[in-house]
Design a protein around this motif. Structure first.
Motif, PDB file in Angstrom:
ATOM      1  N   ASP A 206      22.239  40.688  40.557  1.00  6.77           N
ATOM      2  CA  ASP A 206      22.170  40.035  39.245  1.00  6.77           C
ATOM      3  C   ASP A 206      21.968  41.061  38.130  1.00  6.77           C
ATOM      4  OD1 ASP A 206      22.543  37.473  40.286  1.00  6.77           O
ATOM      5  OD2 ASP A 206      20.383  37.069  40.431  1.00  6.77           O
TER       6      ASP A 206
ATOM      7  N   VAL B 131      25.324  42.746  37.501  1.00  7.02           N
ATOM      8  CA  VAL B 131      26.205  41.840  36.752  1.00  7.02           C
ATOM      9  C   VAL B 131      25.794  41.823  35.279  1.00  7.02           C
ATOM     10  CG1 VAL B 131      26.856  39.417  36.436  1.00  7.02           C
ATOM     11  CG2 VAL B 131      26.845  40.411  38.721  1.00  7.02           C
ATOM     12  N   GLY B 132      24.507  41.754  35.027  1.00  2.00           N
ATOM     13  CA  GLY B 132      24.027  41.751  33.650  1.00  2.00           C
ATOM     14  C   GLY B 132      24.395  43.024  32.903  1.00  2.00           C
ATOM     15  N   GLN B 133      24.299  44.151  33.577  1.00  2.33           N
ATOM     16  CA  GLN B 133      24.625  45.422  32.937  1.00  2.33           C
ATOM     17  C   GLN B 133      26.115  45.546  32.641  1.00  2.33           C
ATOM     18  OE1 GLN B 133      22.913  48.121  35.783  1.00  2.33           O
ATOM     19  NE2 GLN B 133      21.168  48.461  34.443  1.00  2.33           N
TER      20      GLN B 133
ATOM     21  N   ALA C  85      28.084  43.047  31.921  1.00  2.03           N
ATOM     22  CA  ALA C  85      28.560  41.873  31.184  1.00  2.03           C
ATOM     23  C   ALA C  85      29.347  42.250  29.934  1.00  2.03           C
ATOM     24  CB  ALA C  85      27.379  40.969  30.812  1.00  2.03           C
ATOM     25  N   ASP C  86      28.994  43.346  29.308  1.00  2.00           N
ATOM     26  CA  ASP C  86      29.663  43.801  28.098  1.00  2.00           C
ATOM     27  C   ASP C  86      31.007  44.428  28.480  1.00  2.00           C
ATOM     28  OD1 ASP C  86      30.544  45.152  25.799  1.00  2.00           O
ATOM     29  OD2 ASP C  86      28.515  45.808  25.254  1.00  2.00           O
TER      30      ASP C  86
ATOM     31  N   ARG D 298      32.406  48.046  30.810  1.00  2.00           N
ATOM     32  CA  ARG D 298      33.393  48.123  31.890  1.00  2.00           C
ATOM     33  C   ARG D 298      34.521  49.083  31.532  1.00  2.00           C
ATOM     34  NH1 ARG D 298      32.345  42.544  31.853  1.00  2.00           N
ATOM     35  NH2 ARG D 298      34.371  42.092  30.947  1.00  2.00           N
TER      36      ARG D 298
ATOM     37  N   LEU E  98      33.641  44.182  39.777  1.00  2.00           N
ATOM     38  CA  LEU E  98      33.411  44.098  38.338  1.00  2.00           C
ATOM     39  C   LEU E  98      34.301  45.046  37.555  1.00  2.00           C
ATOM     40  CD1 LEU E  98      29.512  43.929  38.244  1.00  2.00           C
ATOM     41  CD2 LEU E  98      31.085  42.124  37.500  1.00  2.00           C
TER      42      LEU E  98
ATOM     43  N   GLN F 146      36.564  36.854  39.442  1.00  2.00           N
ATOM     44  CA  GLN F 146      35.379  36.053  39.138  1.00  2.00           C
ATOM     45  C   GLN F 146      34.143  36.547  39.880  1.00  2.00           C
ATOM     46  OE1 GLN F 146      35.379  33.450  37.033  1.00  2.00           O
ATOM     47  NE2 GLN F 146      33.371  32.628  37.414  1.00  2.00           N
TER      48      GLN F 146
ATOM     49  N   ASP G 205      30.746  34.787  40.134  1.00  2.00           N
ATOM     50  CA  ASP G 205      29.903  33.651  39.798  1.00  2.00           C
ATOM     51  C   ASP G 205      28.787  33.530  40.824  1.00  2.00           C
ATOM     52  OD1 ASP G 205      31.221  32.666  42.040  1.00  2.00           O
ATOM     53  OD2 ASP G 205      32.402  31.200  40.933  1.00  2.00           O
TER      54      ASP G 205
END
Length: 174
Positions: free
Chosen positions: A70, A73-75, A77-78, A82, A148, A154, A156
């Motif tokens: 998690d 994924v949060g890191q 997100a921007d 990526r 990612l 996806q 999720d």
């Protein structure tokens, strides 16, 4: 600079362009950073230090693995993060000094954080004491980063739940 790096990439980024965008002279940029590589490392390190993963301690390997996923994924997100990560990854294949510097500010802190997940599981008896930590770190970190950064598919809750199960199972085998 972060936005500019995300927009045009490391190869096309120049100290002149950074100075223009910042509204300062090129000399001011060079006083702060002696090279484009030094500027990139400083920028990435500042972003990384602000976003070092907090290692979850849920009391179970499965919970800690999911918590760590998690965080990743949060890191990521921007979308700028990526784009920069992929761009810089490519550049490190061409510039060994950049690869070494980024290993110190990006890879090592994340692997150290991930190692806590594994060493806690060893201490709780969830993993054997002789588990291959390096391989375990690869198993914990790599699948999600590949998805990612490279595939764009996806990510999720259902995917993270399945991935957690696969990683926990795999860690038991390493």
């Amino acid at each position: 600079m972060f936005d500019q790096l995300a927009e045009i990439g490391y190869a096309r980024m120049s100290m002149d362009a950074v100075a223009r965008r910042a509204g300062v002279g090129k000399a001011a940029v060079y006083r702060r950073w002696p090279s484009k590589q030094a500027m990139l490392i400083d920028l990435v390190e500042a972003a990384i230090l602000r976003n070092l993963p907090e290692v979850p301690d849920t009391g179970s390997l499965a919970g800690d693995v999911r918590g760590f996923l998690d965080v990743i994924v949060g890191q990521a997100a921007d979308p700028r993060v990526r784009r920069i990560a992929l761009d810089v990854l490519v550049e490190t294949t061409r510039i060994p000094e950049l690869a070494a510097a980024l290993h110190d500010v990006v890879d090592r802190p994340r692997r150290t954080a991930a190692a806590l997940v594994l060493t806690r599981a060893i201490a709780r008896g969830e993993l054997p004491a002789d588990v291959d930590l390096e391989l375990g770190l690869d198993v914990l970190i790599s699948p999600l980063l590949l998805r990612l950064l490279r595939t764009g598919e996806q990510v999720d809750d259902a995917y993270l739940t399945r991935l957690t199960k696969v990683i926990v199972t795999g860690l038991g085998a390493v």
